[in-house]
Write an enzyme that holds these catalytic residues in place. Structure first.
Site, PDB file in Angstrom:
ATOM      1  N   ARG A 154       4.054  -5.187   4.984  1.00 28.28           N
ATOM      2  CA  ARG A 154       3.855  -6.648   4.956  1.00 28.28           C
ATOM      3  C   ARG A 154       5.198  -7.360   4.913  1.00 28.28           C
ATOM      4  O   ARG A 154       5.361  -8.438   5.439  1.00 28.28           O
ATOM      5  CB  ARG A 154       3.014  -7.060   3.745  1.00 28.28           C
ATOM      6  CG  ARG A 154       1.516  -7.046   4.003  1.00 28.28           C
ATOM      7  CD  ARG A 154       0.990  -5.669   4.367  1.00 28.28           C
ATOM      8  NE  ARG A 154      -0.450  -5.603   4.400  1.00 28.28           N
ATOM      9  CZ  ARG A 154      -1.209  -5.219   3.366  1.00 28.28           C
ATOM     10  NH1 ARG A 154      -0.649  -4.812   2.234  1.00 28.28           N
ATOM     11  NH2 ARG A 154      -2.509  -5.208   3.472  1.00 28.28           N
ATOM     12  N   ASP A 183       0.756  -0.750   7.981  1.00 27.63           N
ATOM     13  CA  ASP A 183      -0.410  -1.551   7.621  1.00 27.63           C
ATOM     14  C   ASP A 183      -0.752  -2.405   8.839  1.00 27.63           C
ATOM     15  O   ASP A 183      -0.126  -2.253   9.889  1.00 27.63           O
ATOM     16  CB  ASP A 183      -0.122  -2.405   6.374  1.00 27.63           C
ATOM     17  CG  ASP A 183      -1.360  -2.498   5.489  1.00 27.63           C
ATOM     18  OD1 ASP A 183      -2.356  -3.062   5.962  1.00 27.63           O
ATOM     19  OD2 ASP A 183      -1.343  -1.986   4.356  1.00 27.63           O
ATOM     20  N   HIS A 247      -6.677  -0.512   8.100  1.00 26.90           N
ATOM     21  CA  HIS A 247      -5.383  -1.207   8.142  1.00 26.90           C
ATOM     22  C   HIS A 247      -4.608  -0.809   9.395  1.00 26.90           C
ATOM     23  O   HIS A 247      -3.421  -0.478   9.337  1.00 26.90           O
ATOM     24  CB  HIS A 247      -4.583  -0.908   6.876  1.00 26.90           C
ATOM     25  CG  HIS A 247      -5.173  -1.558   5.652  1.00 26.90           C
ATOM     26  ND1 HIS A 247      -5.132  -2.928   5.448  1.00 26.90           N
ATOM     27  CD2 HIS A 247      -5.851  -1.035   4.594  1.00 26.90           C
ATOM     28  CE1 HIS A 247      -5.744  -3.213   4.312  1.00 26.90           C
ATOM     29  NE2 HIS A 247      -6.200  -2.100   3.770  1.00 26.90           N
ATOM     30  N   ASP A 310      -7.976   3.408   2.300  1.00 23.77           N
ATOM     31  CA  ASP A 310      -8.588   2.282   1.588  1.00 23.77           C
ATOM     32  C   ASP A 310      -9.151   1.245   2.557  1.00 23.77           C
ATOM     33  O   ASP A 310      -8.727   1.150   3.703  1.00 23.77           O
ATOM     34  CB  ASP A 310      -7.542   1.606   0.686  1.00 23.77           C
ATOM     35  CG  ASP A 310      -6.363   1.096   1.500  1.00 23.77           C
ATOM     36  OD1 ASP A 310      -5.924   1.811   2.422  1.00 23.77           O
ATOM     37  OD2 ASP A 310      -5.885  -0.017   1.229  1.00 23.77           O
ATOM     38  N   GLU A 311     -10.096   0.477   2.058  1.00 18.00           N
ATOM     39  CA  GLU A 311     -10.586  -0.755   2.697  1.00 18.00           C
ATOM     40  C   GLU A 311     -10.928  -0.592   4.182  1.00 18.00           C
ATOM     41  O   GLU A 311     -10.506  -1.382   5.008  1.00 18.00           O
ATOM     42  CB  GLU A 311      -9.553  -1.878   2.513  1.00 18.00           C
ATOM     43  CG  GLU A 311      -9.314  -2.202   1.049  1.00 18.00           C
ATOM     44  CD  GLU A 311      -8.354  -3.370   0.831  1.00 18.00           C
ATOM     45  OE1 GLU A 311      -8.629  -4.168  -0.069  1.00 18.00           O
ATOM     46  OE2 GLU A 311      -7.338  -3.481   1.541  1.00 18.00           O
ATOM     47  N   TRP A 381      -7.423   2.579  -7.891  1.00 20.04           N
ATOM     48  CA  TRP A 381      -6.807   1.239  -7.831  1.00 20.04           C
ATOM     49  C   TRP A 381      -7.776   0.096  -8.090  1.00 20.04           C
ATOM     50  O   TRP A 381      -7.397  -0.950  -8.567  1.00 20.04           O
ATOM     51  CB  TRP A 381      -6.111   1.031  -6.481  1.00 20.04           C
ATOM     52  CG  TRP A 381      -7.034   0.862  -5.299  1.00 20.04           C
ATOM     53  CD1 TRP A 381      -7.580   1.863  -4.546  1.00 20.04           C
ATOM     54  CD2 TRP A 381      -7.508  -0.368  -4.735  1.00 20.04           C
ATOM     55  NE1 TRP A 381      -8.371   1.335  -3.553  1.00 20.04           N
ATOM     56  CE2 TRP A 381      -8.334  -0.034  -3.630  1.00 20.04           C
ATOM     57  CE3 TRP A 381      -7.310  -1.720  -5.048  1.00 20.04           C
ATOM     58  CZ2 TRP A 381      -8.974  -1.005  -2.851  1.00 20.04           C
ATOM     59  CZ3 TRP A 381      -7.941  -2.695  -4.262  1.00 20.04           C
ATOM     60  CH2 TRP A 381      -8.758  -2.319  -3.176  1.00 20.04           C
ATOM     61  N   TRP A 458       2.434  -4.908  -3.586  1.00 22.74           N
ATOM     62  CA  TRP A 458       2.020  -5.330  -2.240  1.00 22.74           C
ATOM     63  C   TRP A 458       2.837  -6.553  -1.864  1.00 22.74           C
ATOM     64  O   TRP A 458       3.191  -7.357  -2.725  1.00 22.74           O
ATOM     65  CB  TRP A 458       0.509  -5.605  -2.224  1.00 22.74           C
ATOM     66  CG  TRP A 458      -0.273  -4.388  -2.584  1.00 22.74           C
ATOM     67  CD1 TRP A 458      -0.899  -4.137  -3.774  1.00 22.74           C
ATOM     68  CD2 TRP A 458      -0.480  -3.226  -1.773  1.00 22.74           C
ATOM     69  NE1 TRP A 458      -1.480  -2.890  -3.743  1.00 22.74           N
ATOM     70  CE2 TRP A 458      -1.240  -2.309  -2.528  1.00 22.74           C
ATOM     71  CE3 TRP A 458      -0.086  -2.870  -0.482  1.00 22.74           C
ATOM     72  CZ2 TRP A 458      -1.610  -1.058  -2.041  1.00 22.74           C
ATOM     73  CZ3 TRP A 458      -0.465  -1.629   0.007  1.00 22.74           C
ATOM     74  CH2 TRP A 458      -1.220  -0.738  -0.764  1.00 22.74           C
ATOM     75  N   GLU A 460       2.383  -9.087   0.678  1.00 24.20           N
ATOM     76  CA  GLU A 460       1.891 -10.185   1.521  1.00 24.20           C
ATOM     77  C   GLU A 460       2.637 -11.486   1.252  1.00 24.20           C
ATOM     78  O   GLU A 460       2.889 -12.265   2.167  1.00 24.20           O
ATOM     79  CB  GLU A 460       0.391 -10.436   1.276  1.00 24.20           C
ATOM     80  CG  GLU A 460      -0.543  -9.415   1.907  1.00 24.20           C
ATOM     81  CD  GLU A 460      -0.930  -8.327   0.927  1.00 24.20           C
ATOM     82  OE1 GLU A 460      -0.159  -8.077  -0.035  1.00 24.20           O
ATOM     83  OE2 GLU A 460      -2.007  -7.727   1.108  1.00 24.20           O
TER      84      GLU A 460
END
Ligand SMILES: [Zn+2]
Length: 519
Positions: A154, A183, A247, A310-311, A381, A458, A460
Site C-alpha cells: 500500500r 497486495d 488481494h 486472507d479476505e 488476526w 498496514w 493504506e
C-alpha cells in the site's frame, strides 16, 4: 544517582548493586572470537546511531572511546535457560565500577545484551560521559516469535527506511520481520519469469493528484539480499509474504488471464477488499506460484514463507465456468472450498522446497475436504478465536489480533486529528500492552502451540516513512515487552515510567513517535 536503567522490554531480573560505572567516552568493546560478528555489527550500529544523532558528535573527532574502560563479551556455556532452544536468546549483563561484562552462550544472546547496552548509551551518555549504576541483569524472552509486519504494498518503503527500522526493531529485541510484498495496490518482488508483475503491477495511478502521476516501485534482488543479510546480522529473520489468491488486483493487471473474467483490471488505487481474485479453475495460477516460490527460496533463507490467504471474496468463483468445472471435478459443493484446495497445493509446493507455510487465519475455513496441513502456521488476526481454534487443531500459531492491540494502523487516541483508520476506533498503547498471546481460553496444551506475537502495520493511510514511525511508536515498544517479558513481570504503570527515558532513545535516533495519552 537514580538507580533506574529503564530498559524496554523489561528484563527477567535487574539487581542494582553498590557503585557507579563511569567512562569518558564509550568503553572499548572486547570479546571472544565466537562473537566477532556480533561485535562488528554492534559497532556498525553505534556508528550509524552517531550519524543520526547529535548525541556523540562533540567527541566524534577523538573517536569517543575511553581506552581505559572495557565492555567484555564472554562466552558462557552455562547460560541456557530451561525455555531456550538452540536459538537461545539468554544473556547476562554485569555492570561493575571497573567495567561491563556481557555473557551468553550464543550470538543471539550476546547481541541482545549489546542491544540492552545500546539502550543505556542512548539514554545515559551525556556530555561525553557514560554513567551507569552498577547492576546485574539476567534476561531471556518469553516467546521465540517477536514480530513486526510492514505492508510495503500500500505504501512503498525505501530499502534504507527498512534497514533503519530493522535497527530500531533490534533495539527492542524484536526478531521477526514479516515483509508484506504484494497486495491489490502493488507488487514489489521481481520474478524473472513474470516480468510484468513488476513492470505493470508495481505502479498505480495516484488518484489524489489532478495530473497523471504513478506511484510505487519494487525491490531489486540486490535490495532484498542486502536487507535479508542486514537483518540476519542483527539476529532478525525475514519472512516474505506473497498474498494469494485474494488481494490480487496488481497480479491481474499484469496477467489478466489469471482472473475469472479476463479483465480489464488495474492496479488498485482505492482501498478495500475487491471481488477480483485469482481464478481457482485455472492451473496457470499454480505455475505462477511455482516461480514465485522459486524466487522466494532463492532470496530468503528463513524456513518460513507467508502465503496470505486472507479476505478472499468468492463471487467471481460462483459465476466462472472454469471454477464451476473445478468444483465438479473435485466433487465440492461450495466455491469457498476451492480456497482450501489452493492453500493445500501451495503448502505442498513450499514443503517440497523445505519451507513451512504461514497463512492468515482464513486458511482454517472450509477445509473439511482439503484439511490444512498440520505444519502450516496460522496467524490469528480477526481476534483471538482463530488462534485458539488453530492451536486446538495442532497448528503453531502467531497471535496478531487486530482490535486487541496488534494493528498499528489504528489511531493511538480517539481524536479526529490523529492519523489512523477512521472506522476502527482508538487502539491505545495501554491496549497494546494489555494484549497477551496466550488468552485465558487456552489450555496449557493450546498455549504450547503459541510461537509468539506480532504487531502489524498496514499502510493504506501512510504516505511517508515518518508517519509509519509515528504509528509504530510507542505501541511497538509496548508490544515488544508483551512478547519478551514474562507476564508476571509486566506492569503498565512501570512501563509508562520507563517509557519516559525510552522516548529519549527514540528521539536520539530521530524516530518519530506519538506523544499523547497512553490510555
Ligand atoms: Zn474462475
Amino acid at each position: 544517582m537514580e538507580k533506574q536503567l529503564a530498559i524496554i522490554p523489561q528484563p527477567v531480573s535487574i539487581v542494582y548493586t553498590e557503585g557507579i560505572f563511569s567512562s569518558k567516552g564509550l568503553p572499548e568493546i572486547k570479546g571472544a572470537g565466537e562473537f566477532s560478528k556480533e561485535i562488528e555489527t554492534f559497532k556498525a550500529q553505534l556508528l550509524n546511531d552517531i550519524e543520526k544523532t547529535n548525541l556523540y558528535r562533540a567527541e566524534k573527532s577523538s573517536h569517543n572511546i575511553d581506552t581505559g574502560k572495557f565492555i567484555n563479551c564472554v562466552l558462557s556455556r552455562e547460560l541456557n535457560a530451561a525455555n531456550c532452544d538452540a536459538n537461545c536468546d539468554e544473556y547476562r549483563l554485569v555492570i561493575k565500577n571497573d567495567g561491563i561484562t556481557v555473557s551468553a552462550s550464543t550470538g543471539a544472546g550476546v547481541f541482545n545484551a549489546l542491544q540492552t547496552y545500546r539502550q543505556m548509551i542512548l539514554s545515559h551518555y551525556k556530555d561525553g560521559v557514560l554513567t551507569l549504576p552498577c547492576a546485574e541483569i539476567n534476561d531471556y524472552p518469553r516467546f521465540a516469535w517477536r514480530g513486526l509486519m510492514l505492508d510495503c504494498a500500500r505504501y512503498f518503503y525505501s530499502a534504507p527506511f527498512i534497514k533503519n527500522l530493522i535497527d530500531v526493531m533490534s533495539l527492542h529485541r524484536l526478531n521477526r520481520f514479516h515483509w508484506h510484498l504484494n497486495d491489490d495496490q502493488g507488487w514489489r518482488l521481481p520474478v524473472p519469469e513474470y516480468p510484468l508483475l513488476t513492470e505493470i503491477g508495481s505502479r498505480r495511478l495516484d488518484i489524489r493528484l489532478q495530473f497523471e502521476h504513478y506511484t510505487g516501485g519494487f525491490y531489486s534482488e540486490d535490495d532484498i539480499r542486502s536487507i535479508v543479510e542486514y537483518a540476519a546480522a542483527r539476529h532478525i529473520e525475514v519472512i516474505p509474504e506473497i498474498d494469494l489468491p485474494g488481494h490480487a488486483s496488481a497480479v491481474l493487471a499484469a496477467y489478466p488471464g489469471l482472473g475469472c473474467t479476463g479483465g480489464p483490471y488495474r492496479v488498485e488505487n482505492r482501498f478495500g477488499v475487491f471481488e477480483d481474485v485469482l481464478c481457482a479453475g485455472n492451473n496457470e495460477i499454480f505455475d505462477l506460484a511455482e516461480k514465485v516460490f522459486d524466487t522466494l527460496v532463492k532470496l530468503f533463507p528463513f524456513p518460513y514463507v507467508h502465503i496470505g490467504g486472507d479476505e478472499v471474496l468468492f463471487n467471481r468463483w460462483k459465476n466462472c465456468p472454469k471454477c464451476q468445472n473445478r468444483l465438479k471435478e473435485l466433487n465440492l459443493n461450495e466455491p469457498q472450498q476451492l480456497q482450501s484446495r489452493i492453500t493445500s497445493v501451495l503448502v505442498q509446493m513450499l514443503a517440497k522446497r523445505n519451507r513451512i507455510a504461514i497463512g492468515w487465519e482464513e486458511v482454517l475455513d472450509d477445509c473439511e475436504k482439503f484439511p490444512l496441513p498440520k505444519e502450516t502456521v496460522v496467524m490469528s488476526w480477526r481476534g483471538n478465536e482463530g488462534g485458539i481454534k488453530a492451536s486446538r487443531r495442532g497448528h503453531s500459531v502467531i497471535m496478531t489480533p487486530s482490535g486487541d492491540g496488534c494493528y498499528l494502523d489504528h489511531k493511538q487516541y480517539d481524536s479526529p486529528e490523529e492519523p489512523g483508520q477512521r472506522w476502527a476506533g482508538a487502539l491505545t498503547a495501554y491496549k497494546s500492552y494489555s494484549m497477551d498471546p496466550v488468552t485465558p481460553e487456552m489450555s496449557k496444551e493450546d498455549a504450547a502451540h503459541i510461537l509468539g506475537g506480532q504487531g502489524n502495520l498496514w499502510s493504506e493511510l501512510i504516505y511517508a516513512g515518518k508517519i509509519a514511525e509515528y504509528m509504530l511508536f510507542p505501541r511497538l515498544c509496548a508490544l515488544s515487552e508483551v512478547f519478551w517479558t514474562a507476564k508476571e513481570n509486566r506492569n503498565f504503570d512501570d512501563f509508562a515510567r520507563r517509557l519516559k527515558t525510552h522516548r529519549t532513545r527514540l528521539d536520539n535516533l530521530g524516530v518519530q513517535q506519538y506523544r499523547g495519552a497512553l490510555k
